[in-house]
Enzyme design. Structure first.
Site, PDB file in Angstrom:
ATOM      1  N   THR A  41       0.818  -1.214   0.000  1.00  0.00           N
ATOM      2  CA  THR A  41       0.000   0.000   0.000  1.00  0.00           C
ATOM      3  C   THR A  41       0.853   1.267   0.000  1.00  0.00           C
ATOM      4  O   THR A  41       2.023   1.260   0.384  1.00  0.00           O
ATOM      5  CB  THR A  41      -0.955   0.018   1.204  1.00  0.00           C
ATOM      6  OG1 THR A  41      -0.197   0.029   2.408  1.00  0.00           O
ATOM      7  CG2 THR A  41      -1.882  -1.189   1.189  1.00  0.00           C
ATOM      8  N   ASP A  42       0.207   2.366  -0.414  1.00  0.00           N
ATOM      9  CA  ASP A  42       0.878   3.663  -0.416  1.00  0.00           C
ATOM     10  C   ASP A  42       0.480   4.440   0.840  1.00  0.00           C
ATOM     11  O   ASP A  42      -0.172   3.899   1.738  1.00  0.00           O
ATOM     12  CB  ASP A  42       0.556   4.431  -1.693  1.00  0.00           C
ATOM     13  CG  ASP A  42      -0.922   4.745  -1.870  1.00  0.00           C
ATOM     14  OD1 ASP A  42      -1.694   4.637  -0.885  1.00  0.00           O
ATOM     15  OD2 ASP A  42      -1.312   5.107  -2.984  1.00  0.00           O
ATOM     16  N   MET A  43       0.824   5.708   0.889  1.00  0.00           N
ATOM     17  CA  MET A  43       0.546   6.518   2.079  1.00  0.00           C
ATOM     18  C   MET A  43      -0.947   6.710   2.323  1.00  0.00           C
ATOM     19  O   MET A  43      -1.363   7.006   3.431  1.00  0.00           O
ATOM     20  CB  MET A  43       1.250   7.869   1.967  1.00  0.00           C
ATOM     21  CG  MET A  43       2.760   7.733   2.086  1.00  0.00           C
ATOM     22  SD  MET A  43       3.635   9.296   1.999  1.00  0.00           S
ATOM     23  CE  MET A  43       3.038  10.102   3.464  1.00  0.00           C
TER      24      MET A  43
END
Length: 135
Positions: free
Chosen positions: A24-26
């Site tokens: 996942t990203d931020m």
């Protein structure tokens, strides 16, 4: 060289994927490049199910190469989602294979791609697909 569609609808191959935190990203959604990793894993699994050993192919001087990917990001996947990558042959010729792939969560299609792959020598020259795949 003309591509041919498989006779009748091609079977759909399913490959399970679990979304991990590292995917996942931020914002907490699957980072866009990871969908390409998911569909690559699914294609490798599909090749294995066709009875092909890619290590043996490479030892014989032949590899699969991706020539083109067209993709659409339709909805986000999130941490801990259970996903399935569906892979289906759309068409093939003696040297090229076109596959349609979808990443789904339940009935929802999150990502879809159309992937054109070919066989090449280690020197990068086109060569025939393995017999197990040829139309």
């Amino acid at each position: 060289m003309t591509d041919t569609a498989p006779p009748g609808p091609a079977p759909v191959h399913g490959f399970d994927v679990r979304v991990y935190y590292e995917d996942t990203d931020m914002a907490g959604i699957v980072y866009h490049a990871n969908y390409l990793k998911y569909i690559e894993r699914a294609r490798s699994d599909w090749v294995r199910e066709q009875g092909l050993d890619q290590n043996a192919m490479r030892a014989a001087g032949v590899v699969f190469v991706v020539r083109r990917i067209e993709c659409d990001y339709l909805a986000p996947a999130r941490y801990d989602d259970a996903l399935v990558v569906r892979t289906q042959v759309e068409s093939m010729s003696r040297v090229r294979l076109v596959m349609v792939q979808q990443v789904v969560r339940g009935d929802a299609v999150l990502f879809r791609a159309r992937v054109t792959a070919a066989c090449a020598t280690l020197a990068g020259r086109p060569t025939r697909l393995p017999e197990a795949l040829t139309p």
